[in-house]
Design a protein around this motif. Sequence first.
Motif, short mmCIF file in Angstrom:
data_model
loop_
_atom_site.label_atom_id
_atom_site.label_comp_id
_atom_site.label_asym_id
_atom_site.label_seq_id
_atom_site.Cartn_x
_atom_site.Cartn_y
_atom_site.Cartn_z
N ALA A 1 1.44 1.75 -2.43
CA ALA A 1 2.08 0.43 -2.55
C ALA A 1 2.97 0.21 -1.33
CB ALA A 1 2.90 0.33 -3.83
N ASP A 2 2.74 -0.89 -0.66
CA ASP A 2 3.54 -1.27 0.50
C ASP A 2 4.27 -2.56 0.20
OD1 ASP A 2 2.71 0.89 2.15
OD2 ASP A 2 0.83 -0.15 2.55
N TRP A 3 5.40 -2.75 0.83
CA TRP A 3 6.22 -3.94 0.66
C TRP A 3 6.24 -4.71 1.97
CZ3 TRP A 3 9.29 -4.66 -3.84
CH2 TRP A 3 9.32 -3.57 -4.72
N THR A 4 6.21 -6.03 1.90
CA THR A 4 6.50 -6.80 3.10
C THR A 4 8.00 -6.62 3.35
OG1 THR A 4 7.00 -8.84 1.92
CG2 THR A 4 4.70 -8.52 2.65
N LYS A 5 8.43 -6.86 4.57
CA LYS A 5 9.84 -6.70 4.93
C LYS A 5 10.73 -7.58 4.04
CE LYS A 5 13.25 -5.50 7.75
NZ LYS A 5 14.19 -4.66 7.07
N GLU A 6 10.33 -8.84 3.84
CA GLU A 6 11.12 -9.76 3.02
C GLU A 6 11.24 -9.28 1.58
OE1 GLU A 6 11.31 -14.46 1.70
OE2 GLU A 6 9.64 -13.76 2.92
N ALA A 7 10.12 -8.84 1.00
CA ALA A 7 10.16 -8.36 -0.39
C ALA A 7 11.03 -7.11 -0.51
CB ALA A 7 8.75 -8.08 -0.89
N GLU A 8 10.92 -6.22 0.46
CA GLU A 8 11.74 -5.00 0.42
C GLU A 8 13.22 -5.32 0.58
OE1 GLU A 8 11.50 -0.52 2.16
OE2 GLU A 8 10.99 -2.13 3.55
N ASP A 9 13.54 -6.24 1.49
CA ASP A 9 14.93 -6.66 1.66
C ASP A 9 15.48 -7.30 0.39
OD1 ASP A 9 14.88 -5.72 4.25
OD2 ASP A 9 14.70 -7.71 5.18
N ASN A 10 14.66 -8.13 -0.27
CA ASN A 10 15.08 -8.75 -1.53
C ASN A 10 15.35 -7.69 -2.60
OD1 ASN A 10 14.89 -11.27 -0.40
ND2 ASN A 10 12.95 -11.77 -1.38
N ARG A 11 14.47 -6.70 -2.68
CA ARG A 11 14.65 -5.61 -3.65
C ARG A 11 15.93 -4.85 -3.35
NH1 ARG A 11 15.35 -0.45 -3.75
NH2 ARG A 11 14.65 0.72 -5.53
N ASN A 12 16.16 -4.53 -2.10
CA ASN A 12 17.33 -3.75 -1.72
C ASN A 12 18.64 -4.50 -1.93
OD1 ASN A 12 15.66 -1.63 -1.05
ND2 ASN A 12 15.62 -2.12 1.12
N ALA A 13 18.59 -5.82 -1.95
CA ALA A 13 19.80 -6.63 -2.14
C ALA A 13 20.16 -6.81 -3.62
CB ALA A 13 19.61 -8.00 -1.49
N GLN B 1 -4.95 -0.08 -1.70
CA GLN B 1 -3.51 -0.27 -1.71
C GLN B 1 -3.09 -1.55 -2.40
OE1 GLN B 1 -3.17 -0.73 2.72
NE2 GLN B 1 -1.51 -2.06 2.11
N ILE B 2 -1.82 -1.56 -2.76
CA ILE B 2 -1.16 -2.72 -3.33
C ILE B 2 -0.14 -3.19 -2.28
CG2 ILE B 2 0.44 -3.51 -5.12
CD1 ILE B 2 -0.78 -1.27 -6.90
N VAL B 3 -0.12 -4.48 -1.99
CA VAL B 3 0.89 -5.02 -1.09
C VAL B 3 1.74 -5.99 -1.90
CG1 VAL B 3 1.33 -6.39 0.99
CG2 VAL B 3 -0.58 -4.77 0.93
N ILE B 4 3.02 -5.69 -1.98
CA ILE B 4 3.98 -6.53 -2.70
C ILE B 4 4.62 -7.46 -1.67
CG2 ILE B 4 6.10 -6.57 -4.07
CD1 ILE B 4 5.27 -3.63 -4.94
N ASP B 5 4.45 -8.77 -1.87
CA ASP B 5 4.96 -9.71 -0.86
C ASP B 5 6.09 -10.59 -1.38
OD1 ASP B 5 3.57 -11.51 -2.45
OD2 ASP B 5 2.41 -12.36 -0.82
N GLU B 6 6.46 -10.44 -2.66
CA GLU B 6 7.58 -11.21 -3.19
C GLU B 6 8.25 -10.41 -4.29
OE1 GLU B 6 7.85 -15.78 -3.80
OE2 GLU B 6 7.11 -14.95 -5.69
N CYS B 7 9.57 -10.38 -4.24
CA CYS B 7 10.37 -9.69 -5.25
C CYS B 7 11.51 -10.63 -5.61
CB CYS B 7 10.90 -8.38 -4.68
SG CYS B 7 12.03 -7.52 -5.80
N ILE B 8 11.53 -11.06 -6.87
CA ILE B 8 12.54 -12.02 -7.34
C ILE B 8 13.14 -11.49 -8.63
CG2 ILE B 8 12.93 -14.38 -8.17
CD1 ILE B 8 12.04 -14.41 -5.28
N TRP B 9 14.43 -11.66 -8.80
CA TRP B 9 15.11 -11.38 -10.06
C TRP B 9 16.24 -12.38 -10.18
CZ3 TRP B 9 20.01 -9.39 -11.56
CH2 TRP B 9 20.10 -9.02 -12.89
N LEU B 10 16.27 -13.08 -11.29
CA LEU B 10 17.28 -14.13 -11.50
C LEU B 10 18.35 -13.70 -12.47
CD1 LEU B 10 14.71 -17.01 -11.86
CD2 LEU B 10 15.92 -16.34 -9.80
#
Length: 107
Positions: A12-24, A98-107
């Motif tokens: 599983a790979d993350w796009t930079k934006e999705a990974e940054d969103n997860r880390n925040a 592989q899985i590519v995660i390109d969006e990570c959202i949590w409200l």
Amino acid sequence: MTAEFMGPPWQADWTKEAEDNRNALPLQARSLVDAARAELVTAKDPYFRGIDKAADLPAGMSVEPVQSTRPGGAHIIYFDHGRGWLRYVFTPRTADPQIVIDECIWL
């Protein structure tokens, strides 16, 4: 030597934006994201195709295609009872699926 289709666990790979969103996210939310990712990488079919395939997901998680007319395209796994989601694409190649995660959202 025959090339066999690899199975789980998937890469599983993350796009930079999705990974940054997860880390925040706060620690509690990151734990929920990590649990959803774990479900994806260990699933026999990360698209959960078939009747009641998503029944194996923990409570509060569900999976659906982004577009119903593209069942092999991008999908979303919802977690925390729909409060958060990961959008991803699964590429079932014989070599290096592989899985590519390109969006990570949590409200």
